[in-house]
Design a protein around this motif. Structure first.
Motif, PDB file in Angstrom:
ATOM      1  N   LYS A 257      -9.147  -0.411   6.334  1.00 50.26           N
ATOM      2  CA  LYS A 257      -8.981   1.003   6.033  1.00 50.26           C
ATOM      3  C   LYS A 257      -7.496   1.329   6.040  1.00 50.26           C
ATOM      4  CE  LYS A 257     -10.168   5.151   5.349  1.00 50.26           C
ATOM      5  NZ  LYS A 257     -10.741   5.382   4.035  1.00 50.26           N
ATOM      6  N   LYS A 258      -7.059   2.084   5.041  1.00 55.22           N
ATOM      7  CA  LYS A 258      -5.676   2.551   4.970  1.00 55.22           C
ATOM      8  C   LYS A 258      -5.698   4.047   4.699  1.00 55.22           C
ATOM      9  CE  LYS A 258      -2.772   1.469   1.445  1.00 55.22           C
ATOM     10  NZ  LYS A 258      -1.781   0.709   0.666  1.00 55.22           N
ATOM     11  N   LEU A 259      -4.906   4.786   5.482  1.00 54.40           N
ATOM     12  CA  LEU A 259      -4.762   6.225   5.275  1.00 54.40           C
ATOM     13  C   LEU A 259      -3.312   6.511   4.916  1.00 54.40           C
ATOM     14  CD1 LEU A 259      -5.790   9.138   5.339  1.00 54.40           C
ATOM     15  CD2 LEU A 259      -5.369   9.150   7.823  1.00 54.40           C
ATOM     16  N   ASN A 260      -3.110   7.096   3.755  1.00 52.85           N
ATOM     17  CA  ASN A 260      -1.762   7.446   3.303  1.00 52.85           C
ATOM     18  C   ASN A 260      -1.378   8.837   3.793  1.00 52.85           C
ATOM     19  OD1 ASN A 260      -1.327   5.040   1.735  1.00 52.85           O
ATOM     20  ND2 ASN A 260      -2.794   5.869   0.265  1.00 52.85           N
TER      21      ASN A 260
ATOM     22  N   GLY B 248      -0.249   4.590   6.013  1.00 53.01           N
ATOM     23  CA  GLY B 248       0.028   3.599   4.986  1.00 53.01           C
ATOM     24  C   GLY B 248      -0.237   2.162   5.368  1.00 53.01           C
ATOM     25  N   ALA B 249      -0.691   1.917   6.603  1.00 48.50           N
ATOM     26  CA  ALA B 249      -0.972   0.546   7.049  1.00 48.50           C
ATOM     27  C   ALA B 249      -2.475   0.275   7.023  1.00 48.50           C
ATOM     28  CB  ALA B 249      -0.434   0.326   8.465  1.00 48.50           C
ATOM     29  N   ALA B 250      -2.863  -0.843   6.432  1.00 48.55           N
ATOM     30  CA  ALA B 250      -4.275  -1.223   6.406  1.00 48.55           C
ATOM     31  C   ALA B 250      -4.640  -1.867   7.741  1.00 48.55           C
ATOM     32  CB  ALA B 250      -4.538  -2.201   5.264  1.00 48.55           C
ATOM     33  N   VAL B 251      -5.732  -1.398   8.353  1.00 45.87           N
ATOM     34  CA  VAL B 251      -6.206  -1.955   9.621  1.00 45.87           C
ATOM     35  C   VAL B 251      -7.663  -2.355   9.484  1.00 45.87           C
ATOM     36  CG1 VAL B 251      -4.560  -0.678  11.052  1.00 45.87           C
ATOM     37  CG2 VAL B 251      -6.759   0.333  10.542  1.00 45.87           C
ATOM     38  N   SER B 252      -8.038  -3.390  10.207  1.00 46.27           N
ATOM     39  CA  SER B 252      -9.428  -3.867  10.174  1.00 46.27           C
ATOM     40  C   SER B 252     -10.318  -2.940  10.984  1.00 46.27           C
ATOM     41  CB  SER B 252      -9.514  -5.279  10.743  1.00 46.27           C
ATOM     42  OG  SER B 252      -8.830  -6.187   9.911  1.00 46.27           O
TER      43      SER B 252
ATOM     44  N   PHE C 114     -10.658  -0.129   1.848  1.00 50.70           N
ATOM     45  CA  PHE C 114     -10.839   1.294   1.580  1.00 50.70           C
ATOM     46  C   PHE C 114      -9.504   1.999   1.803  1.00 50.70           C
ATOM     47  CE2 PHE C 114     -15.053  -0.203   2.647  1.00 50.70           C
ATOM     48  CZ  PHE C 114     -15.855   0.417   1.705  1.00 50.70           C
ATOM     49  N   GLU C 115      -9.191   2.958   0.918  1.00 46.36           N
ATOM     50  CA  GLU C 115      -7.919   3.677   1.015  1.00 46.36           C
ATOM     51  C   GLU C 115      -8.140   5.168   0.815  1.00 46.36           C
ATOM     52  OE1 GLU C 115      -3.497   3.705  -1.089  1.00 46.36           O
ATOM     53  OE2 GLU C 115      -4.856   2.032  -1.438  1.00 46.36           O
TER      54      GLU C 115
END
Length: 168
Positions: free
Chosen positions: A23-26, A72-76, A159-160
């Motif tokens: 999951k990444k949240l901008n 902005g960082a993708a995390v598991s 997912f973003e």
């Protein structure tokens, strides 16, 4: 004399495949458990596919949540059930199918100001007995537009989301 044969594969082991759900949240830091994802076993063998994920009593779906992360960082995700998946000779040539999607609606309720990812991924995992006690695992991920195939490589379902403060 009794001869026996076994073939095994640990799906999460290095070089054996595996599936990350990220999951990444901008534009904003992400808090733990902010977003929910549903994993559902589907197809003709949905109950057996669910058992591969550790689901019991006829359950064919489960949910997982995101970990915390910087903007902005993708995390598991936390508690990814694919990390515990194993195969043996009885799985030879069997395809297990799953759908993975994010829950919630963009701009509504707890997600005011958020544009959520609407992708529903279809994941097909097939283990093949190599005849020497090892197995080759193929993972096919479809994002609704195209298949991406991974053989004995780690696959990712990403997912973003985007946050815009002005939309609140």
């Amino acid at each position: 004399f009794k001869n026996t044969y076994e073939a095994k594969a640990d799906y999460n082991a290095q070089g054996a495949g595996g599936l990350d759900i990220t999951k990444k949240l901008n534009n904003r830091n992400m808090t733990a458990d902010q977003f929910t994802f549903t994993i559902e076993a589907t197809g003709d063998n949905a109950e057996k596919a669910a058992e591969k994920l550790g689901l019991v009593d006829g359950e064919t779906s489960t949910t997982v949540k995101n970990n915390d992360g910087a903007a902005g960082a993708a995390v598991s995700v936390v508690g990814n059930p694919f990390e515990n998946m194993t195969f043996d000779e009885t799985d030879d040539g069997v395809t297990y199918t799953y759908t993975i999607k994010e829950e919630g609606k963009s701009g509504e309720g707890d997600y005011a100001g958020y544009k959520l990812d609407s992708t529903t991924y279809t994941v097909k995992i097939t283990a093949t007995d190599d005849g020497d006690g090892t197995m080759t695992v193929k993972t096919v991920v479809n994002d609704g537009a195209a298949d991406k195939e991974y053989t004995d490589q780690r696959a990712t379902v990403a997912f973003e989301n985007t946050y815009k403060a002005g939309d609140v």
